[in-house]
Design a protein around this motif. Sequence first.
Motif, PDB file in Angstrom:
ATOM      1  N   LEU A  88       0.823  -1.203   0.000  1.00 32.74           N
ATOM      2  CA  LEU A  88       0.000   0.000   0.000  1.00 32.74           C
ATOM      3  C   LEU A  88       0.863   1.262   0.000  1.00 32.74           C
ATOM      4  N   ALA A  89       2.031   1.176   0.631  1.00 30.14           N
ATOM      5  CA  ALA A  89       2.901   2.347   0.751  1.00 30.14           C
ATOM      6  C   ALA A  89       3.740   2.593  -0.501  1.00 30.14           C
ATOM      7  N   VAL A  90       4.000   1.537  -1.272  1.00 35.39           N
ATOM      8  CA  VAL A  90       4.901   1.677  -2.430  1.00 35.39           C
ATOM      9  C   VAL A  90       4.402   2.717  -3.440  1.00 35.39           C
ATOM     10  N   PRO A  91       3.121   2.696  -3.864  1.00 35.82           N
ATOM     11  CA  PRO A  91       2.677   3.727  -4.813  1.00 35.82           C
ATOM     12  C   PRO A  91       2.796   5.142  -4.246  1.00 35.82           C
ATOM     13  N   ALA A  92       2.490   5.290  -2.959  1.00 35.97           N
ATOM     14  CA  ALA A  92       2.612   6.611  -2.333  1.00 35.97           C
ATOM     15  C   ALA A  92       4.064   7.067  -2.322  1.00 35.97           C
ATOM     16  N   ALA A  93       4.981   6.141  -2.004  1.00 37.69           N
ATOM     17  CA  ALA A  93       6.400   6.486  -1.992  1.00 37.69           C
ATOM     18  C   ALA A  93       6.895   6.833  -3.390  1.00 37.69           C
ATOM     19  N   ALA A  94       6.448   6.081  -4.391  1.00 34.41           N
ATOM     20  CA  ALA A  94       6.864   6.359  -5.772  1.00 34.41           C
ATOM     21  C   ALA A  94       6.359   7.725  -6.231  1.00 34.41           C
ATOM     22  N   ALA A  95       5.104   8.041  -5.906  1.00 35.20           N
ATOM     23  CA  ALA A  95       4.557   9.342  -6.286  1.00 35.20           C
ATOM     24  C   ALA A  95       5.290  10.471  -5.565  1.00 35.20           C
ATOM     25  N   TRP A  96       5.556  10.258  -4.273  1.00 32.66           N
ATOM     26  CA  TRP A  96       6.275  11.284  -3.509  1.00 32.66           C
ATOM     27  C   TRP A  96       7.651  11.528  -4.107  1.00 32.66           C
ATOM     28  N   TRP A  97       8.358  10.470  -4.444  1.00 37.87           N
ATOM     29  CA  TRP A  97       9.710  10.611  -4.971  1.00 37.87           C
ATOM     30  C   TRP A  97       9.698  11.303  -6.328  1.00 37.87           C
ATOM     31  N   THR A  98       8.713  11.020  -7.146  1.00 39.35           N
ATOM     32  CA  THR A  98       8.605  11.689  -8.445  1.00 39.35           C
ATOM     33  C   THR A  98       8.435  13.193  -8.268  1.00 39.35           C
ATOM     34  N   VAL A  99       7.555  13.576  -7.348  1.00 43.89           N
ATOM     35  CA  VAL A  99       7.334  15.004  -7.089  1.00 43.89           C
ATOM     36  C   VAL A  99       8.596  15.644  -6.531  1.00 43.89           C
TER      37      VAL A  99
END
Length: 208
Positions: A88-99
């Motif tokens: 569940l956290a992986v997509p949030a982490a990926a989006a955060w890192w992209t931003v």
Amino acid sequence: MPLTRQLVPPVHRTVPWGTVGAAGAAGLLLAALTRTGESAERLSLYLLRAAILAFAVGLAFLLDDPARHTTAAVPTPRPVRVALRVALAVPAAAAWWTVALLLVPPGVRPPVGDITLEAGAAFVLAVTGAAAAVRFSEVTRPGLPVTGGLLATAVLAMLFWPGRWALFVPVQDERWAAAHDRWAVVLAGALVLGAVCAVEPVRRRVRL
């Protein structure tokens, strides 16, 4: 598989998204500082590393579960429950890192692949620390002690880590490539240790 899908909503509700989100916001603020002037641009690598550490601190709370001892007897194994939280956290982490990367001006942005390797290692280390705390203790909220350990380790590594094995080096440093070979080893080791620590906690001696 159907049972795992049924677990997603309740597991999602137990993830401390507020803490993770607050840490992520602090990290993005640090990344955005790279746009505030020439001096900030010169410090872009260090600000981005600080942003990574801020978000890693939030991920250290990912396995906080006040109901841990209540759910210990459920039929779903702990590795599955831990894996669901991480998934569940992986997509949030990926989006955060992209931003975070996009906030850094292109002209001063560190090599994306290498700095992403550093970020991945830091994030996995944070979650692995929480998994280890759960595996070898009875704490229900491992986030706070793991955060202290993570911050102390980062500071000590920057101050006292031997130069020939340096991890935190400037982009122009000739050790940059070798340092990221070491970051790859750190990431691999953290993944293995995290998988080991995700199993059921050590059984405690019963007190009479």
